[in-house]
Design a protein around this motif. Sequence first.
Motif, short mmCIF file in Angstrom:
data_model
loop_
_atom_site.label_atom_id
_atom_site.label_comp_id
_atom_site.label_asym_id
_atom_site.label_seq_id
_atom_site.Cartn_x
_atom_site.Cartn_y
_atom_site.Cartn_z
N GLU A 198 37.02 63.30 94.55
CA GLU A 198 36.57 63.22 95.94
C GLU A 198 36.87 64.52 96.69
OE1 GLU A 198 34.21 61.20 96.63
OE2 GLU A 198 35.02 60.54 98.55
N ILE A 199 38.07 65.05 96.47
CA ILE A 199 38.46 66.32 97.11
C ILE A 199 37.47 67.41 96.70
CG2 ILE A 199 40.22 68.14 97.11
CD1 ILE A 199 42.34 65.86 96.90
N HIS A 200 37.15 67.44 95.40
CA HIS A 200 36.19 68.42 94.88
C HIS A 200 34.83 68.24 95.55
CE1 HIS A 200 33.46 70.14 91.78
NE2 HIS A 200 34.42 71.02 91.67
N ARG A 201 34.40 67.00 95.72
CA ARG A 201 33.08 66.72 96.30
C ARG A 201 32.96 67.21 97.74
NH1 ARG A 201 30.92 63.13 99.74
NH2 ARG A 201 32.84 61.90 99.95
N VAL A 202 34.00 66.97 98.55
CA VAL A 202 33.88 67.28 99.98
C VAL A 202 34.12 68.76 100.28
CG1 VAL A 202 34.46 64.94 100.72
CG2 VAL A 202 36.29 66.67 100.56
N LEU A 203 34.58 69.52 99.27
CA LEU A 203 34.86 70.94 99.51
C LEU A 203 33.63 71.81 99.31
CD1 LEU A 203 38.36 71.42 97.83
CD2 LEU A 203 37.82 71.68 100.26
N HIS A 234 49.95 67.95 86.67
CA HIS A 234 49.50 68.32 88.02
C HIS A 234 48.34 69.31 87.92
CE1 HIS A 234 51.11 69.34 92.34
NE2 HIS A 234 49.87 68.87 92.36
N ARG A 235 48.50 70.30 87.01
CA ARG A 235 47.44 71.29 86.80
C ARG A 235 46.16 70.61 86.32
NH1 ARG A 235 43.79 73.38 87.15
NH2 ARG A 235 42.97 75.41 86.58
N LEU A 236 46.31 69.70 85.34
CA LEU A 236 45.15 69.03 84.75
C LEU A 236 44.42 68.16 85.77
CD1 LEU A 236 43.59 68.54 82.09
CD2 LEU A 236 45.03 66.52 81.77
N LEU A 237 45.19 67.55 86.67
CA LEU A 237 44.57 66.71 87.71
C LEU A 237 43.51 67.49 88.48
CD1 LEU A 237 44.67 63.96 89.24
CD2 LEU A 237 46.37 65.01 90.75
N PHE A 238 43.79 68.77 88.71
CA PHE A 238 42.84 69.62 89.44
C PHE A 238 42.11 70.56 88.49
CE2 PHE A 238 45.87 68.29 92.75
CZ PHE A 238 44.97 67.68 93.61
N GLU A 239 41.56 69.97 87.42
CA GLU A 239 40.91 70.78 86.38
C GLU A 239 39.66 71.48 86.89
OE1 GLU A 239 39.74 68.26 83.15
OE2 GLU A 239 38.75 66.81 84.45
N LYS A 240 39.07 70.97 87.98
CA LYS A 240 37.88 71.63 88.53
C LYS A 240 38.25 72.64 89.62
CE LYS A 240 34.26 68.28 87.55
NZ LYS A 240 33.30 67.34 88.18
N PHE A 241 39.43 73.25 89.44
CA PHE A 241 39.90 74.29 90.35
C PHE A 241 40.52 75.42 89.52
CE2 PHE A 241 39.64 70.56 92.92
CZ PHE A 241 39.34 70.99 94.21
N ASP A 242 40.30 76.67 89.96
CA ASP A 242 41.00 77.81 89.36
C ASP A 242 42.38 77.92 90.00
OD1 ASP A 242 39.14 78.93 87.51
OD2 ASP A 242 37.91 79.59 89.23
#
Length: 336
Positions: A198-203, A234-242
């Motif tokens: 969801e965070i990824h979607r709204v950004l 924690h890193r893997l949770l945000f895998e769609k982020f650099d």
Amino acid sequence: MSARANETGPGKFGRGALVRTSANLDGLLECVECTTAIEGRGDAPITCPHCARVYEICNGALVMMHSGNALFPPQAYAAEEGGRTMQGATGARARIKGLAPSRSVNLVRAENLKKIARERGGPNERILIIGCGHQKQEILDLFEETQAELIFCDVDKASDTDLYCDSHRLPFRDGCLTGVITTAVLEHVLKPWVVAEEIHRVLRADGYVYSEVPFLQAVHEGPYDFTRFTMSGHRLLFEKFDERGSGVVAGPGTSLTWALTEYFRALSGNRKVAAALRLLAQLLFFWVKFTDHFLGQSRRAQEAASCTFFYGTRREDAVDPQDIIARYGKSNFFHT
Ligand SMILES: [Zn+2]
């Protein structure tokens, strides 16, 4: 990126000015039932033009819970003003807890958020703070010198929020925000991977997330505490982020302080005696947390941390898990 905020002087809204503490949600919202874009500033009830769902105001904040929300249904916000939607310590127990010395340090939050405010404090920056609790003024102060617009949301009726919504289904249109900040929240959500999506979607495409979550820390908020994360997790949770930064928020000293106090609490089956034992341990051992200041950001400190942070910028696809493994333990402490 530059220290643009420093060059532009004080933000357009002064400290404590009403407009800075009540966000304007116009042009941002969508219906959480049918995803139709809906209009409204967030200071009055809104009706979805497509499905006719009505979003009411509670405690001065718009309530945008999905009707199927199992833990926080919209009707929980329809009753009297004030109150809580989460269980927590109240009355004498809360007062005693409040008097005891804190068990945690936070080595990085103020510096990390100040750095983000310097880099991303321009007039088109719109930042959502998920699970703001009572941190609103603290975060407003950190962004005081910027022109960024801050939006605070939470599920708890007792929180100091602009908007009641669930992070599994954010009432924001795709790509309408530039940043999301979430500190000590994702351990309390049912499905953190859904929230990360969801965070990824709204950004917006160049958006970022700043997250702090616990690792070695006993249960808090009772039944609303579901998950712990290693640094890799924690890193893997945000895998769609650099990754821009990651590290220790509170280290092994804080972990040990928590372990000692919770050990003393577990010695008695009687709730009041257990609370007294924990208070005693807190008075005896609270100082252990301060050792985190010299344990610092080492890999060893990370592997026994009480809490870690991750700061990353949005990308379209997930990173290769091999990259996560390869980067493990490499210091990436971005504000130094
Ligand atoms: Zn609708």
